[in-house]
Design a protein around this motif. Structure first.
Motif, short mmCIF file in Angstrom:
data_model
loop_
_atom_site.label_atom_id
_atom_site.label_comp_id
_atom_site.label_asym_id
_atom_site.label_seq_id
_atom_site.Cartn_x
_atom_site.Cartn_y
_atom_site.Cartn_z
N GLU A 157 0.84 -1.20 0.00
CA GLU A 157 0.00 0.00 0.00
C GLU A 157 0.87 1.25 0.00
O GLU A 157 1.84 1.34 0.76
CB GLU A 157 -0.91 0.00 1.22
N ILE A 158 0.55 2.20 -0.86
CA ILE A 158 1.22 3.50 -0.88
C ILE A 158 0.36 4.47 -0.07
O ILE A 158 -0.84 4.60 -0.32
CB ILE A 158 1.39 4.05 -2.31
N ILE A 162 0.52 10.33 -1.90
CA ILE A 162 -0.21 9.56 -2.90
C ILE A 162 -0.71 8.28 -2.26
O ILE A 162 -0.17 7.83 -1.26
CB ILE A 162 0.66 9.26 -4.15
N HIS A 163 -1.76 7.72 -2.86
CA HIS A 163 -2.37 6.53 -2.28
C HIS A 163 -2.59 5.49 -3.38
O HIS A 163 -2.80 5.82 -4.55
CB HIS A 163 -3.72 6.87 -1.64
N GLY A 164 -2.54 4.23 -2.98
CA GLY A 164 -2.81 3.17 -3.94
C GLY A 164 -2.37 1.82 -3.40
O GLY A 164 -1.56 1.73 -2.46
N ILE A 165 -2.94 0.78 -3.96
CA ILE A 165 -2.57 -0.60 -3.62
C ILE A 165 -2.05 -1.26 -4.88
O ILE A 165 -2.68 -1.19 -5.94
CB ILE A 165 -3.77 -1.36 -3.04
N HIS A 166 -0.88 -1.91 -4.76
CA HIS A 166 -0.22 -2.47 -5.94
C HIS A 166 0.17 -3.93 -5.69
O HIS A 166 0.64 -4.28 -4.61
CB HIS A 166 1.02 -1.65 -6.29
N LYS A 167 -0.03 -4.74 -6.72
CA LYS A 167 0.34 -6.15 -6.64
C LYS A 167 1.85 -6.31 -6.70
O LYS A 167 2.54 -5.57 -7.40
CB LYS A 167 -0.29 -6.94 -7.79
N LEU A 220 10.21 -6.09 -1.54
CA LEU A 220 9.00 -5.79 -0.78
C LEU A 220 8.32 -7.08 -0.33
O LEU A 220 8.43 -8.12 -0.99
CB LEU A 220 8.03 -4.97 -1.64
N ARG A 221 7.63 -7.00 0.78
CA ARG A 221 6.89 -8.14 1.33
C ARG A 221 5.40 -7.81 1.34
O ARG A 221 5.00 -6.64 1.33
CB ARG A 221 7.36 -8.47 2.75
N LYS A 225 3.86 -1.15 3.76
CA LYS A 225 3.34 0.17 3.42
C LYS A 225 4.51 1.06 3.04
O LYS A 225 5.55 1.07 3.71
CB LYS A 225 2.58 0.80 4.59
N ILE A 226 4.34 1.81 1.95
CA ILE A 226 5.36 2.77 1.52
C ILE A 226 4.81 4.17 1.82
O ILE A 226 3.82 4.59 1.23
CB ILE A 226 5.68 2.63 0.03
#
Length: 352
Positions: A157-158, A162-167, A220-221, A225-226
């Motif tokens: 999750e970012i 900025i916000h977002g969820i990335h695979k 990344l695991r 969260k970034i």
């Protein structure tokens, strides 16, 4: 709106000014200490955070190693067997695999003619060995093949600016994700961090993105969260005998003393440039450098560096009573710290 903010600031100032705790410091440091600490700052984020007395979790070799997948609840396995004679058994197991029969429920899978087998948290090779041993007790010369057919989606999750969820997969690095999303120009790279298991990992985003240092490019695991804050998170405060008392952003984590004075409009005629104070960290026990500007004017930039939270005070006259100076002026710094410290935003994210 401005008037309202000023009233709030004034009230906070009055409260802080009336607080009973006194401020103490062990000694005054001079230009030599300031230069030595500046060379530490050049080494990067780890040294800066140490000077700021902030805690962090250092990365290790394990953070760069691809982890072998460990099975989780609801994972689906594809299981097949080979036997020189029992073709019926081969077909039966294959049909069950095709029907997604071998799904982990309550940590277990069900193999026909055997008790349930607990496999949660095991690696694929361990599962194959375990099932082979079960078959071997009943049927000799069986070879078992296991692979992962379906697994839980892994994401990061970012948060912050900025916000977002990335695979992600087991090979995805920070650089992969940041290259994909693209960072806005107004982000604070110094305060950016990785939050893993509610802890901040020590990743130097400035070295990674500005200098191309791949020693910061960890894997990344799942559920990382970034945190990417805006450019108002890292600041210094210039006050006293300067043209405009200023909060100055420093999104890369450092700025030179000369640049800070310039951004504040330079010295007033009433300033005493032989007595510039730099107050650093530890609110109730600050480190104070007393600097003569003429001693540093010819020094290279790497020798006169400031860090987030520093407060530069340009006096009008030489300071003779340091304890009185500290106790009189630091309530203003408490206001600066409590009003503008962006770490508070991060505490909500890491559930402290």
């Amino acid at each position: 709106m401005v008037l309202k903010c000023c009233k709030v600031f004034f009230l906070i100032f009055l409260i802080l000014s009336s607080c009973s705790p006194k401020f103490h410091f062990s000694e005054i440091s001079y230009v030599q200490d300031f230069i030595l600490d500046s060379y530490k700052i050049n080494k990067g984020k780890k040294e800066i955070l140490s000077l700021m007395k902030e805690s962090f979790c250092e990365i290790s070799k394990k953070d760069f190693e691809i982890q072998k997948y460990k099975l989780e609840e609801d994972d689906v396995l594809n299981i097949s067997i080979f036997h020189p004679i029992r073709k019926d058994l081969e077909e039966k197991i294959q049909k069950l695999s095709d029907l997604n029969f071998f799904q982990i429920k309550n940590g277990k899978i069900n193999i026909p003619n055997f008790d349930e087998i607990f496999i949660l948290g095991l690696q694929i090779e361990e599962v194959a060995h375990l099932i082979t041993s079960k078959f071997t007790d009943e049927i000799k010369n069986v070879k078992v093949f296991v692979n992962l057919k379906k697994s839980k989606e892994k994401t990061v999750e970012i948060v912050g600016l900025i916000h977002g969820i990335h695979k992600i997969d087991e090979k995805t690095t920070i650089f992969d994700i940041l290259s994909k999303i693209g960072l806005p120009p107004n982000c604070d790279l110094f305060k950016s961090c990785i939050i893993r298991d509610n802890k901040k990992l020590l990743i130097d985003f400035v070295k990674l993105l500005k200098e191309g240092d791949m020693n910061e490019n960890i894997l990344l695991r799942d559920s990382d969260k970034i945190f990417i804050p805006g450019d108002g998170e890292s600041k210094i405060f210039v006050m006293g005998e300067v043209s405009k008392q200023s909060l100055i952003n420093m999104p890369l984590g450092t700025i030179t003393l000369k640049e800070a004075i310039l951004k504040a409009g330079g010295f007033l005629h009433s300033s005493n440039t032989n007595s510039i104070q730099i107050i650093r960290t530890a609110f109730f026990n600050p480190k104070i450098y007393n600097i003569n500007f003429s001693d540093i004017i010819a020094l290279p930039d790497r020798a006169i560096l400031l860090i987030p939270g520093d407060i530069i005070y340009v006096a009008a006259t030489p300071i003779t009573d340091w304890n009185r100076f500290v106790n009189d002026i630091l309530p203003s710094f408490a206001l600066f710290d409590s009003t503008f410290n962006g770490v508070k935003n991060l505490r909500f994210i890491i559930n402290e």
